[in-house]
Enzyme design. Structure first.
Site: not given
Ligand code: PAF
Length: 284
Positions: A33, A39, A150, A186, A188
């Site tokens: 999430g 994602h 990756e 990038m 989270s």
């Protein structure tokens, strides 16, 4: 259209079976999430490769160590579902931990070799938790294809190994790391960074790019390539966790880049209390 949210193993198994029975190809994108464009690129690629895309959103407790960030891991289910809808994800499996690890749970998957160094050495038990939950998800959905980023390069090799060793029959697709405009991979966990730390975090990608440039200029020794990354980390005041040159598939250490042997340069560093990772192919 908003995705259908499934909370239980039983309803998810039934849904996945109905997709397969209808003759449609199923893609799965497992996530924890707090979705970002990386994602979403996996989900879009899932749509290119299959008729139906499912995702899972599950902050998997077994892959966090006792002193890690499980309780403060960022969460935003409402935002995540909107993002899933925007790229055509049909189903999101979002279970409670007790649904995945019910009382009596006692079976774990250990991928022995490729889990050993790098993050595996610094985060004991991490890849056992990852391998276990990914195996469970692949067995539950039985997708035709599953997609992973990756950015978590060692994780991707662990998943390729478990799929192969356990004959799961799922095509594992690794997708390139997406970066912010200034090069930051990038993640989270970037959400933890203060504006000042956000700038300092650029040392990871800058170091990797500098090492690649050095390699393209003819420097092949691991010591020199690793040294370039270390200097960038030091200059930004970051604490190194590791910087290593590895064979791209086995993730065993290399003393130099050699033509015809795909290599990967991998870095992990603490920006304040936040641990970030990044990697790039080098010298191919
Ligand atoms: O990469 C992640 O987000 C997680 O490690 C994964 C693969 C979803 C397993 O929990």
């Amino acid at each position: 259209m908003a995705p259908l949210v499934l909370r239980t193993v039983a309803e998810t198994a039934a849904w996945a079976e109905s997709i397969r029975r209808s003759g449609r190809r199923l893609a799965l994108v497992p996530t924890m999430g707090y979705l970002h464009d990386g994602h979403l690129s996996l989900m879009r690629e899932g749509r290119n490769r299959a008729d139906v895309v499912a995702a899972s959103i599950f902050v998997n407790p077994t892959q966090f160590g006792p002193s890690e960030d499980l309780s403060r891991y960022p969460r935003d289910m409402t935002g995540d579902l909107a993002k899933c809808a925007s790229v055509g994800v049909e189903v999101v499996f979002a279970p409670e931990p007790a649904e995945v690890y019910p009382p009596g749970f006692q079976t774990y998957v250990d991928v022995e070799k490729v889990s050993q160094g790098l993050c595996g050495a610094r985060r004991p038990g991490h890849f056992r938790g990852v391998a276990t939950v990914v195996t469970k998800l692949l067995c539950l959905f039985k997708p035709h294809v599953a997609l992973f980023g990756e950015k978590d390069y060692q994780q991707l090799q662990v998943i390729r190994a478990l799929e192969r060793d356990l004959n799961l029959g799922v095509e594992i697709v690794g997708m390139p790391t997406l970066r912010e405009a200034d090069g930051l991979a990038m993640s989270s966990r970037n959400a933890y960074l203060s504006p000042e730390d956000r700038k300092r975090a650029l040392a990871l990608s800058r170091g990797l790019s500098a090492a690649r440039a050095l390699c393209e200029g003819g420097t092949r020794e691991a010591q020199a390539l690793v040294g370039v990354v270390r200097r960038e980390l030091e200059a930004a005041g970051l604490r190194e966790d590791y910087v290593e040159l590895m064979d791209a598939t086995s993730l065993t250490p290399l003393s130099a880049v050699t033509p015809g042997q795909p290599a990967r340069l991998l870095v992990a560093a603490f920006v304040g209390t936040t641990r970030l990772i990044d990697n790039q192919p080098i010298g191919a």
